[in-house]
Scaffold this active site. Structure first.
Site, short mmCIF file in Angstrom:
data_model
loop_
_atom_site.label_atom_id
_atom_site.label_comp_id
_atom_site.label_asym_id
_atom_site.label_seq_id
_atom_site.Cartn_x
_atom_site.Cartn_y
_atom_site.Cartn_z
N LYS A 152 -3.45 1.77 -6.88
CA LYS A 152 -4.23 2.82 -7.53
C LYS A 152 -4.29 2.61 -9.04
CE LYS A 152 -4.32 7.92 -7.73
NZ LYS A 152 -3.60 9.14 -7.27
N GLU A 161 -3.66 9.38 1.48
CA GLU A 161 -2.67 9.06 0.45
C GLU A 161 -1.34 9.70 0.81
OE1 GLU A 161 -2.51 9.09 -4.44
OE2 GLU A 161 -3.54 10.72 -3.41
N CYS A 201 -7.87 8.61 -4.26
CA CYS A 201 -7.77 9.94 -4.84
C CYS A 201 -8.41 10.07 -6.23
CB CYS A 201 -6.30 10.37 -4.87
SG CYS A 201 -6.04 12.16 -4.99
#
Length: 268
Positions: free
Chosen positions: A113, A40, A158
């Site tokens: 995301k 990321e 994440c």
């Protein structure tokens, strides 16, 4: 199929980050890797969250996308570009997008995301929603390796790691988790969550992380790793830049799913 999780300690210079990413990707390619995943924010970690808005790209147009396409084509391997900021209809917010590229340099998928990180323990404070727009679409892509084996590859980023329902929806053979976990949350939860996602989905997990102390003062946990469908860590690097390589095997995955058919036993 040989895969690699690329670990970095990205800084505030786009050019320097891309140069370092290319060095690590070349190292992976020289080792026979077919799929490499960057972490990321591999291309940029600014002094403040708003800095990333300046670099936001539009689909098919931008320095980072050109870099990923060219690297995939030149190195003849699949590359997943960790995340990069992509422009939205709101100039004060970007999407945190993970793009996959084929060995011919074509963009095969884009995942924005979905879950945005927020944390405040009185000493550290993060609120991604202040500058990021959440995605809403679980994303997979299909990959055929050099041996002709087909893989269903599920994308996540994440903080998504804490939401098990996303991974059920992906129904993937291989789960990707590019990340920039903080040192505090990573030390407590990173490995246990990754292994849980592998075990409950009986899937390989390829987790590429930021790992070190960055120019902006942020400290990330690192510990990039590859995990097999039984939850065993196959390869790991704790800190600093590097390439974590492992060979994943569809027969191993099928064996785990046949011996313990928990995916078939779901009731809810």
């Amino acid at each position: 199929m040989r895969v690699a999780a690329i670990q970095m300690v990205s800084g505030t210079s786009l050019d320097a980050n891309l140069s370092e990413a290319l060095r690590l990707l070349r190292q992976a390619a020289q080792s026979g890797v077919e799929l490499a995943v960057l972490p990321e924010y591999f291309c940029f970690m600014g002094h403040k969250d708003e800095d990333k808005l300046v670099l936001a790209e539009t689909p098919g147009l931008g320095t980072v996308q050109d870099f990923l396409s060219d690297a995939a084509r030149d190195l003849k391997m699949w590359i997943v570009g960790g995340t990069l900021p992509m422009a939205t209809d709101d100039p004060t917010h970007a999407a945190n997008a993970s793009l996959s590229y084929t060995p011919k340099g074509h963009c095969a998928s884009r995942y924005d995301k979905i879950h945005l990180f927020r944390y405040d323990n009185g000493r550290e404070r993060y609120d991604e929603a202040a500058v990021l727009k959440a995605g809403d679409t679980p994303t997979v892509f299909e990959l055929t390796d050099h041996a002709g084996v087909h893989w269903r590859v599920g994308q996540s980023v994440c903080y998504d790691l804490r939401f098990a329902e996303l991974y059920r929806a992906l129904a993937a053979d291989l789960i990707l988790v590019p990340a920039a976990f903080t040192y505090t949350t990573g030390q407590a939860h990173w490995e246990v969550l990754l292994r849980a996602r592998a075990i409950e989905n009986q899937a390989y997990v390829l987790a590429s992380a930021q790992g070190g102390t960055h120019e902006n003062g942020r400290r990330t946990w690192g510990h990039s790793m590859v995990i097999d469908p039984w939850g065993e860590v196959m390869a790991l690097q704790s800190g600093g830049p590097g390439v974590v390589i492992a060979d994943i095997d569809m027969e191993r995955l099928r064996s785990v799913r046949e011996q313990l058919p928990s995916l078939q036993h779901r009731r809810l």
